[in-house]
Structures are given as structure tokens and as C-alpha cells.
Design an enzyme around this catalytic site. Structure first.
Site, PDB file in Angstrom:
ATOM      1  N   CYS A   1       0.869  -1.183   0.000  1.00 54.53           N
ATOM      2  CA  CYS A   1       0.000   0.000   0.000  1.00 54.53           C
ATOM      3  C   CYS A   1       0.903   1.229   0.000  1.00 54.53           C
ATOM      4  O   CYS A   1       2.092   1.122  -0.325  1.00 54.53           O
ATOM      5  CB  CYS A   1      -0.965  -0.021   1.184  1.00 54.53           C
ATOM      6  SG  CYS A   1      -0.177  -0.011   2.802  1.00 54.53           S
TER       7      CYS A   1
ATOM      8  N   ASN B   1       2.356   1.490   4.293  1.00 60.59           N
ATOM      9  CA  ASN B   1       2.682   0.207   4.945  1.00 60.59           C
ATOM     10  C   ASN B   1       2.402   0.250   6.454  1.00 60.59           C
ATOM     11  O   ASN B   1       3.078  -0.402   7.235  1.00 60.59           O
ATOM     12  CB  ASN B   1       4.134  -0.196   4.663  1.00 60.59           C
ATOM     13  CG  ASN B   1       4.486  -1.636   5.041  1.00 60.59           C
ATOM     14  OD1 ASN B   1       5.615  -1.935   5.391  1.00 60.59           O
ATOM     15  ND2 ASN B   1       3.527  -2.545   4.982  1.00 60.59           N
TER      16      ASN B   1
ATOM     17  N   CYS C   1      -1.279   0.689   7.367  1.00 61.88           N
ATOM     18  CA  CYS C   1      -2.714   0.374   7.525  1.00 61.88           C
ATOM     19  C   CYS C   1      -3.105  -0.869   6.707  1.00 61.88           C
ATOM     20  O   CYS C   1      -3.248  -1.960   7.248  1.00 61.88           O
ATOM     21  CB  CYS C   1      -3.582   1.563   7.123  1.00 61.88           C
ATOM     22  SG  CYS C   1      -3.412   2.992   8.222  1.00 61.88           S
ATOM     23  N   ARG C   2      -3.280  -0.685   5.383  1.00 67.21           N
ATOM     24  CA  ARG C   2      -3.874  -1.760   4.584  1.00 67.21           C
ATOM     25  C   ARG C   2      -2.959  -2.964   4.397  1.00 67.21           C
ATOM     26  O   ARG C   2      -3.383  -4.114   4.618  1.00 67.21           O
ATOM     27  CB  ARG C   2      -4.295  -1.215   3.211  1.00 67.21           C
ATOM     28  CG  ARG C   2      -5.423  -0.221   3.290  1.00 67.21           C
ATOM     29  CD  ARG C   2      -5.577   0.560   2.008  1.00 67.21           C
ATOM     30  NE  ARG C   2      -4.459   1.479   1.813  1.00 67.21           N
ATOM     31  CZ  ARG C   2      -4.266   2.229   0.748  1.00 67.21           C
ATOM     32  NH1 ARG C   2      -5.113   2.129  -0.267  1.00 67.21           N
ATOM     33  NH2 ARG C   2      -3.244   3.058   0.672  1.00 67.21           N
ATOM     34  N   SER C   3      -1.707  -2.732   3.958  1.00 70.01           N
ATOM     35  CA  SER C   3      -0.877  -3.904   3.625  1.00 70.01           C
ATOM     36  C   SER C   3      -0.445  -4.718   4.846  1.00 70.01           C
ATOM     37  O   SER C   3      -0.423  -5.953   4.755  1.00 70.01           O
ATOM     38  CB  SER C   3       0.317  -3.528   2.739  1.00 70.01           C
ATOM     39  OG  SER C   3       1.177  -2.621   3.366  1.00 70.01           O
TER      40      SER C   3
ATOM     41  N   ASP D   1      -8.062   3.844   1.157  1.00 68.64           N
ATOM     42  CA  ASP D   1      -7.108   4.256   2.187  1.00 68.64           C
ATOM     43  C   ASP D   1      -7.906   4.723   3.415  1.00 68.64           C
ATOM     44  O   ASP D   1      -8.640   5.709   3.336  1.00 68.64           O
ATOM     45  CB  ASP D   1      -6.275   5.405   1.608  1.00 68.64           C
ATOM     46  CG  ASP D   1      -5.212   5.884   2.556  1.00 68.64           C
ATOM     47  OD1 ASP D   1      -5.222   5.458   3.735  1.00 68.64           O
ATOM     48  OD2 ASP D   1      -4.368   6.675   2.123  1.00 68.64           O
TER      49      ASP D   1
HETATM   50  P1  4NP Z   1      -1.737   2.794   4.125  1.00 68.27           P
HETATM   51  O1  4NP Z   1      -2.370   4.142   4.740  1.00 68.27           O
HETATM   52  O2  4NP Z   1      -1.218   3.147   2.752  1.00 68.27           O
HETATM   53  O3  4NP Z   1      -2.895   1.851   4.073  1.00 68.27           O
HETATM   54  O4  4NP Z   1      -0.634   2.393   5.083  1.00 68.27           O
HETATM   55  C1  4NP Z   1      -1.676   5.352   4.792  1.00 68.27           C
HETATM   56  C2  4NP Z   1      -0.759   5.567   5.788  1.00 68.27           C
HETATM   57  C3  4NP Z   1      -0.096   6.794   5.855  1.00 68.27           C
HETATM   58  C4  4NP Z   1      -0.340   7.770   4.911  1.00 68.27           C
HETATM   59  C5  4NP Z   1      -1.260   7.543   3.917  1.00 68.27           C
HETATM   60  C6  4NP Z   1      -1.915   6.322   3.850  1.00 68.27           C
HETATM   61  N1  4NP Z   1       0.321   9.029   4.981  1.00 68.27           N
HETATM   62  O5  4NP Z   1       0.024   9.877   4.160  1.00 68.27           O
HETATM   63  O6  4NP Z   1       1.182   9.208   5.844  1.00 68.27           O
END
Ligand code: 4NP
Length: 163
Positions: free
Chosen positions: A14, A17, A19-21, A131
Site C-alpha cells: 500500500c 505500509n 494500515c492496509r498492507s 485508504d
Molecule cells: P496505508 O495508509 O497506505 O494503508 O498504510 C496510509 C498511511 C499513511 C499515509 C497515507 C496512507 N500518509 O500519508 O502518511
């Protein structure tokens, strides 16, 4: 499929790294553990953005996942060029992750390893894993619903193709 005697290596990707992945990794690890085939797989996750390197998964995702029985312990890391050689399958959470991975891939052969997580959804009609970072608790719950279905179907698809 080739390399039948070696582990099948899956990398979930994702943006951050956190939340989703890592949630997808935890759910997939839970499935292969339940099925007693954890020795047949290597599972990891990574982000296209390196700013959260070394961090635990987001506390909101850890709590939402723990509520469903998944303990997320991954430490965030960015995707590397070596991942395209090392892993058999690289699963992108959304279209931007997919495009970023396609650009990072070192060869045409490597691009064939990249799939969209939502392509393993059957009952949910959505083409990407959203997201949840700027969403409330419902966002994290929705993401876990999607990931649980996609991981189960991905597991079935791998087993059918390989074993
Ligand atoms: P992820 O979520 O891609 O599912 O880990 C996010 C985590 C952090 C950010 C964006 C999405 N960020 O902008 O810091």
C-alpha cells in the site's frame, strides 16, 4: 507452476505500509496458519512511500484488527527493486499503488507479478481497497471486511494454481 518445492512468496503493498498492507499480511498469515500451510508460504508487506519506515501499524488499524483476532506486528518498510525478484506475487491495494509498482518494476516479467487486491473480491463491488488513514472507525472496519474476503479468495486461487 514453477518452483513447486520452494515457498510461495506474497508481498502486499500500500502507500504507507501502516494500515492496509500490514493488515492484509496479518489476515493472510492467519489463514495459512489456520490451514496448517504456513511453511509453504512467505508473506510480507511494504509501502511505496518510505516515510513510515520502522513504524508499527497505525494504532487504529492494530486495534480494529485485534478486535477480529489479528495481532499486527509488522514494521513498515519501503518496496525495493529486489522485491520484484524475490516475491512470486505482489498485491497492490489501490490503483495508485498499482501504477507506482508498475513503474518500479525492473522488467516486463516483473510487471506480471503485480496484481490488484480488489481483483480477488467477489461479493464486494469495489475496484480498490480504500485508504482508511483519514477515515473514522467505519473505514478501518470496511477495509478489514474487504481484506478478509480478498485474502481468502487469493489463498484459494494460489492453492488451486500451485498445489
Ligand atoms: P496505508 O495508509 O497506505 O494503508 O498504510 C496510509 C498511511 C499513511 C499515509 C497515507 C496512507 N500518509 O500519508 O502518511
Amino acid at each position: 507452476m514453477e518452483k513447486v518445492n520452494s515457498k510461495y512468496k506474497v508481498l502486499f503493498v500500500c502507500l504507507g505500509n501502516i494500515c492496509r498492507s500490514p493488515a492484509a499480511q496479518g489476515i493472510f498469515e492467519h489463514i495459512i496458519s489456520e490451514e496448517g500451510v504456513q511453511d509453504c508460504f512467505e508473506v510480507d508487506s511494504a509501502g511505496t512511500y518510505s516515510g513510515h519506515r520502522g513504524e508499527m501499524p497505525d494504532r487504529r488499524m492494530r486495534n480494529a484488527a485485534m478486535y477480529r483476532g489479528y495481532a499486527l506486528t509488522h514494521r513498515a518498510r519501503p518496496v525495493s527493486g529486489l522485491d520484484f525478484l524475490d516475491f512470486d506475487l505482489i498485491v497492490a491495494m489501490d490503483d495508485q499503488n498499482y501504477e507506482d509498482l508498475m513503474h518500479l518494476a525492473p522488467s516486463v516479467e516483473a510487471t506480471h507479478k503485480i496484481k490488484r487486491m480488489a481483483s480477488y473480491l467477489t461479493t464486494h463491488k469495489i475496484s480498490y481497497i480504500p485508504d482508511p488513514y483519514y477515515m473514522g472507525a467505519e473505514g478501518f472496519s470496511l477495509v478489514l471486511d474487504l481484506l478478509e474476503e480478498a485474502c481468502r479468495n487469493l489463498y484459494t486461487a494460489i492453492v488451486r494454481a500451485r498445489f
